[in-house]
Design an enzyme around this catalytic site. Sequence first.
Site, short mmCIF file in Angstrom:
data_model
loop_
_atom_site.label_atom_id
_atom_site.label_comp_id
_atom_site.label_asym_id
_atom_site.label_seq_id
_atom_site.Cartn_x
_atom_site.Cartn_y
_atom_site.Cartn_z
N GLU A 1 0.85 -1.19 0.00
CA GLU A 1 0.00 0.00 0.00
C GLU A 1 0.88 1.24 0.00
O GLU A 1 1.73 1.41 0.89
CB GLU A 1 -0.92 0.05 1.22
N ARG B 1 0.93 4.90 0.83
CA ARG B 1 0.24 5.98 1.53
C ARG B 1 0.84 7.31 1.07
O ARG B 1 2.00 7.61 1.36
CB ARG B 1 0.40 5.82 3.05
N HIS C 1 -12.95 4.60 8.41
CA HIS C 1 -12.04 4.50 9.55
C HIS C 1 -12.60 5.25 10.75
O HIS C 1 -13.11 6.37 10.60
CB HIS C 1 -10.67 5.07 9.20
N LYS D 1 -13.49 -2.03 3.19
CA LYS D 1 -12.54 -2.00 4.31
C LYS D 1 -13.11 -1.18 5.47
O LYS D 1 -13.64 -0.08 5.26
CB LYS D 1 -11.21 -1.39 3.87
N ARG E 1 -6.04 -8.84 13.78
CA ARG E 1 -5.16 -8.85 12.62
C ARG E 1 -4.65 -10.26 12.31
O ARG E 1 -4.22 -10.54 11.19
CB ARG E 1 -3.99 -7.90 12.84
N SER F 1 1.46 2.34 9.50
CA SER F 1 0.59 3.42 9.04
C SER F 1 -0.65 3.56 9.91
O SER F 1 -1.45 4.46 9.72
CB SER F 1 0.18 3.19 7.58
N GLN G 1 -0.08 -2.40 13.96
CA GLN G 1 0.36 -3.25 12.86
C GLN G 1 1.61 -4.04 13.27
O GLN G 1 2.63 -3.45 13.60
CB GLN G 1 0.66 -2.40 11.61
#
Length: 247
Positions: A45, A47, A137, A164, A207, A228, A232
């Site tokens: 990804e 960003r 989000h 998402k 996750r 990000s 994570q």
Amino acid sequence: MLTLRGITLTAAAPRIIVPLFARSLDALRPLAAAAQADPAAELVELRLDPLPAADHTAALALVRSLTDKPLIVTIRTRAEGGELALTPDAYAACCRALLACGGVDVLDIEWRACGPHRDALRSAARAAGAAALFSEHHFDGTPATEAMTAALTGMADTGADIAKLAVMPHTAADAARLLEATACAMAARPGTPLITMSMGPLGAVTRFCGGAFGSCATFGVTSGTAASAPGQPAAEVLREKLFVSRK
């Protein structure tokens, strides 16, 4: 089920996405190279919001030259926890400029923040050969379970190729509710791949086990890259511990 450059997105075998989060082109180059070299990084990804807007198209070209892995391109606005304050018109214009450059496999489209441009951006992404990922989000909390399910099914019903949802838990029960909402949305709209996560330490478990509830991918960092979003884990740890229902 969706396939990107030979990578199939399915909850039965969730994929690992590595984000590239840099504030200059010089800093971005080694991150892209590291993601390309890491076998745990299955998708990448980009960003773009940490970078100056003038560098966005150059950043896309740079990353595309360094990796042949499926590339998600994201401008995360301040309204959704990112670093750029953009009006819906400016956001749409930036997304269109990136699509015109080519090399985008998936365009992240903030389905609340983009306002009246949602359908047009989805169509523009598909016309450019990219999948349309609708995203939402919540960095301040976890909505009601029914609201999370409705958000995911709503994205599917408005034409998302991928839906998402990311939320912030305040209790372990919040993380469990995110998983419940994912399972409900998966059962209701089985044809739309979902990517969901509960962020931070309390949500870390989601996750690793999200695939059991319907999430087809998760985010992790590789050597030298920065997270990000909160929580994570390392991509190599995800590769070892990720719940997969089939090999």
